[in-house]
Design a protein around this motif. Sequence first.
Motif, PDB file in Angstrom:
ATOM      1  N   ALA A  11     -22.112  -9.059 -23.201  1.00  0.00           N
ATOM      2  CA  ALA A  11     -21.853  -9.366 -24.606  1.00  0.00           C
ATOM      3  C   ALA A  11     -20.959  -8.328 -25.257  1.00  0.00           C
ATOM      4  N   GLY A  12     -20.656  -7.252 -24.538  1.00  0.00           N
ATOM      5  CA  GLY A  12     -19.831  -6.213 -25.144  1.00  0.00           C
ATOM      6  C   GLY A  12     -19.543  -5.084 -24.173  1.00  0.00           C
ATOM      7  N   GLY A  13     -19.211  -3.925 -24.745  1.00  0.00           N
ATOM      8  CA  GLY A  13     -18.762  -2.785 -23.951  1.00  0.00           C
ATOM      9  C   GLY A  13     -19.841  -2.147 -23.097  1.00  0.00           C
ATOM     10  N   LEU A  14     -21.117  -2.358 -23.431  1.00  0.00           N
ATOM     11  CA  LEU A  14     -22.193  -1.744 -22.661  1.00  0.00           C
ATOM     12  C   LEU A  14     -22.164  -2.197 -21.205  1.00  0.00           C
ATOM     13  N   GLY A  15     -22.042  -3.511 -20.992  1.00  0.00           N
ATOM     14  CA  GLY A  15     -21.988  -4.024 -19.625  1.00  0.00           C
ATOM     15  C   GLY A  15     -20.765  -3.542 -18.877  1.00  0.00           C
ATOM     16  N   THR A  16     -19.635  -3.457 -19.561  1.00  0.00           N
ATOM     17  CA  THR A  16     -18.399  -2.962 -18.949  1.00  0.00           C
ATOM     18  C   THR A  16     -18.563  -1.517 -18.500  1.00  0.00           C
ATOM     19  N   ALA A  17     -19.187  -0.702 -19.347  1.00  0.00           N
ATOM     20  CA  ALA A  17     -19.392   0.698 -19.009  1.00  0.00           C
ATOM     21  C   ALA A  17     -20.338   0.852 -17.817  1.00  0.00           C
ATOM     22  N   CYS A  18     -21.412   0.069 -17.790  1.00  0.00           N
ATOM     23  CA  CYS A  18     -22.356   0.132 -16.673  1.00  0.00           C
ATOM     24  C   CYS A  18     -21.675  -0.237 -15.361  1.00  0.00           C
ATOM     25  N   TYR A  19     -20.802  -1.245 -15.426  1.00  0.00           N
ATOM     26  CA  TYR A  19     -20.080  -1.682 -14.234  1.00  0.00           C
ATOM     27  C   TYR A  19     -19.161  -0.571 -13.720  1.00  0.00           C
ATOM     28  N   GLY A  20     -18.379   0.008 -14.621  1.00  0.00           N
ATOM     29  CA  GLY A  20     -17.457   1.061 -14.217  1.00  0.00           C
ATOM     30  C   GLY A  20     -18.180   2.273 -13.672  1.00  0.00           C
ATOM     31  N   LEU A  21     -19.275   2.657 -14.315  1.00  0.00           N
ATOM     32  CA  LEU A  21     -20.013   3.838 -13.883  1.00  0.00           C
ATOM     33  C   LEU A  21     -20.659   3.634 -12.520  1.00  0.00           C
ATOM     34  N   THR A  22     -21.268   2.469 -12.302  1.00  0.00           N
ATOM     35  CA  THR A  22     -21.924   2.239 -11.011  1.00  0.00           C
ATOM     36  C   THR A  22     -20.913   2.160  -9.879  1.00  0.00           C
ATOM     37  N   ARG A  23     -19.751   1.578 -10.125  1.00  0.00           N
ATOM     38  CA  ARG A  23     -18.681   1.586  -9.114  1.00  0.00           C
ATOM     39  C   ARG A  23     -18.250   3.011  -8.794  1.00  0.00           C
ATOM     40  N   GLY A  24     -18.104   3.819  -9.848  1.00  0.00           N
ATOM     41  CA  GLY A  24     -17.717   5.207  -9.640  1.00  0.00           C
ATOM     42  C   GLY A  24     -18.762   5.984  -8.863  1.00  0.00           C
ATOM     43  N   LEU A  25     -20.037   5.766  -9.158  1.00  0.00           N
ATOM     44  CA  LEU A  25     -21.104   6.451  -8.435  1.00  0.00           C
ATOM     45  C   LEU A  25     -21.127   6.058  -6.963  1.00  0.00           C
ATOM     46  N   ALA A  26     -20.820   4.790  -6.692  1.00  0.00           N
ATOM     47  CA  ALA A  26     -20.778   4.340  -5.299  1.00  0.00           C
ATOM     48  C   ALA A  26     -19.731   5.113  -4.501  1.00  0.00           C
ATOM     49  N   LYS A  27     -18.618   5.436  -5.150  1.00  0.00           N
ATOM     50  CA  LYS A  27     -17.565   6.204  -4.462  1.00  0.00           C
ATOM     51  C   LYS A  27     -17.994   7.643  -4.215  1.00  0.00           C
ATOM     52  N   HIS A  28     -19.028   8.096  -4.923  1.00  0.00           N
ATOM     53  CA  HIS A  28     -19.595   9.425  -4.687  1.00  0.00           C
ATOM     54  C   HIS A  28     -20.829   9.337  -3.789  1.00  0.00           C
ATOM     55  N   ASP A  29     -20.965   8.207  -3.090  1.00  0.00           N
ATOM     56  CA  ASP A  29     -22.070   7.994  -2.148  1.00  0.00           C
ATOM     57  C   ASP A  29     -23.442   8.011  -2.826  1.00  0.00           C
ATOM     58  N   ALA A 233     -14.534   5.663 -19.451  1.00  0.00           N
ATOM     59  CA  ALA A 233     -13.239   5.556 -18.787  1.00  0.00           C
ATOM     60  C   ALA A 233     -12.806   4.096 -18.776  1.00  0.00           C
ATOM     61  N   VAL A 234     -11.836   3.780 -17.923  1.00  0.00           N
ATOM     62  CA  VAL A 234     -11.333   2.415 -17.839  1.00  0.00           C
ATOM     63  C   VAL A 234     -10.995   2.115 -16.386  1.00  0.00           C
ATOM     64  N   ARG A 235     -11.162   0.875 -16.008  1.00  0.00           N
ATOM     65  CA  ARG A 235     -10.893   0.459 -14.633  1.00  0.00           C
ATOM     66  C   ARG A 235      -9.603  -0.338 -14.574  1.00  0.00           C
ATOM     67  N   PHE A 236      -8.757   0.001 -13.614  1.00  0.00           N
ATOM     68  CA  PHE A 236      -7.497  -0.710 -13.429  1.00  0.00           C
ATOM     69  C   PHE A 236      -7.635  -1.741 -12.314  1.00  0.00           C
ATOM     70  N   ASP A 237      -6.963  -2.877 -12.496  1.00  0.00           N
ATOM     71  CA  ASP A 237      -6.839  -3.846 -11.421  1.00  0.00           C
ATOM     72  C   ASP A 237      -5.505  -4.565 -11.569  1.00  0.00           C
ATOM     73  N   LYS A 238      -5.220  -5.466 -10.657  1.00  0.00           N
ATOM     74  CA  LYS A 238      -3.905  -6.102 -10.595  1.00  0.00           C
ATOM     75  C   LYS A 238      -3.616  -7.008 -11.779  1.00  0.00           C
ATOM     76  N   ARG A 239      -4.628  -7.343 -12.576  1.00  0.00           N
ATOM     77  CA  ARG A 239      -4.413  -8.238 -13.720  1.00  0.00           C
ATOM     78  C   ARG A 239      -3.906  -7.501 -14.946  1.00  0.00           C
ATOM     79  N   ASP A 240      -3.812  -6.167 -14.874  1.00  0.00           N
ATOM     80  CA  ASP A 240      -3.577  -5.379 -16.074  1.00  0.00           C
ATOM     81  C   ASP A 240      -2.116  -5.299 -16.494  1.00  0.00           C
TER      82      ASP A 240
END
Length: 425
Positions: A11-29, A233-240
């Motif tokens: 519904a807003g930025g909260l979900g977007t932030a959670c998505y970006g953060l969890t992806r980032g944490l995955a890259k830190h194992d 932060a912000v996540r980049f992808d090919k649609r940007d």
Amino acid sequence: MFGWEFPPHIAGGLGTACYGLTRGLAKHDVGVIFVVPKAYGDEDGRFVRVVNASDVEVSADDTREKEIWEKLTFIHVDSNMVPYVSPEEFDDYSRQFRETGELPGRHDVWKERYAFSGKYGPNLMEEVARYAMVAAQIARDRAGEFDVIHAHDWLTYYAGIAAKRVSGKPLVVHMHATEFDRSGEHVNQSVYNIERAGMEAADRVIAVSNLTRNIVIEKYGIPADKVVTVHNAVRFDKRDSGESERNVEDKIVTFLGRITYQKGPDYFVEAAAKVLKRLPNVRFVMAGSGDMLVHVIRRVAKLGIADRFHFTGFLRGDEVQKMFGMSDVYVMPSVSEPFGISPLEAMKSNVPVIISKQSGVAEVLDYAIKVDYWDVDAMADAIYGLLKYPSLAAMSAEKGKSEVINLKWDNAAGEVLDVYRSLVG
């Protein structure tokens, strides 16, 4: 990790932030078990394990969380606080409550398995309470699978407290927005109490900006050494990249966000009226929904600029990118904005941005034009300058995109990981 929403159902930025953060944490194992009240089955499970709280059974006779439940019962009441709901829906809720004394969607909190709506509806407080009980069950069942508990926003703070009491694991609460941001000085006392209880019980509080950190310390009385700032932060992808087909020659200025007091939509309208007196070939788009929508529409009509204004309703996913692709200027005139991810999304789409000085994102951006939210003359001048002088707009877009490229979720996740390590060694 406890959250209230996870893409693509947000519904807003909260979900977007959670998505970006969890992806980032995955890259830190870092492995993340992400619990939501209601999962839909199409969440991105490549880097996070999504747990559906609606599938978890809890015995109402289990007395091990009796103390927790006693602390929660004060919020097990019908509430007319309905975040994110449209004015039309709220009218329906209010009418039904006046006629029947009941609110739609009410559930029996003592059922063994609770069917969470996962939305910001009229029984929100009841769901917050029940979510805490489910969190305790999940923490007990998975005690050997996690080292840290991380709760996002006030809706999940009691869940975090319950999980900590059951497991004994350290608790981090993430303050994405305070009740003072949402309501000004006229705070909802129940929400304020939940926020303060969550931060007091936490071993560490993460604030999304120094602006939010100061509010947490000054208005909630949380010790300064317990509160750390980790900017979003912000996540980049090919649609940007790339413009969208617009079918009009006019310039387009966009507001995107909830149409509520916090976001300052009325200041955007006043600035638009001033710009149109100097540049008639401009269209203003207000993308979003909220409790001020009717007020804003009436003000636009009274100012005689309705033929220059477009109201799109709430936009999702690709619709947001398409809107940015059509925009010449993006404006975020927030009265109080803990951070504000949308300017970053606009900048990565090569759109010059104007933001209020009263936003957390202003702390990390040098190439956004910053004005006081209440200074509609300065806001109008900034819009006029970016539309009138192509070289200024081009420079702002180019420098802005270069700047925002360095604001990566991987870096934010690294800072969050440092917080985790400080608690578990």
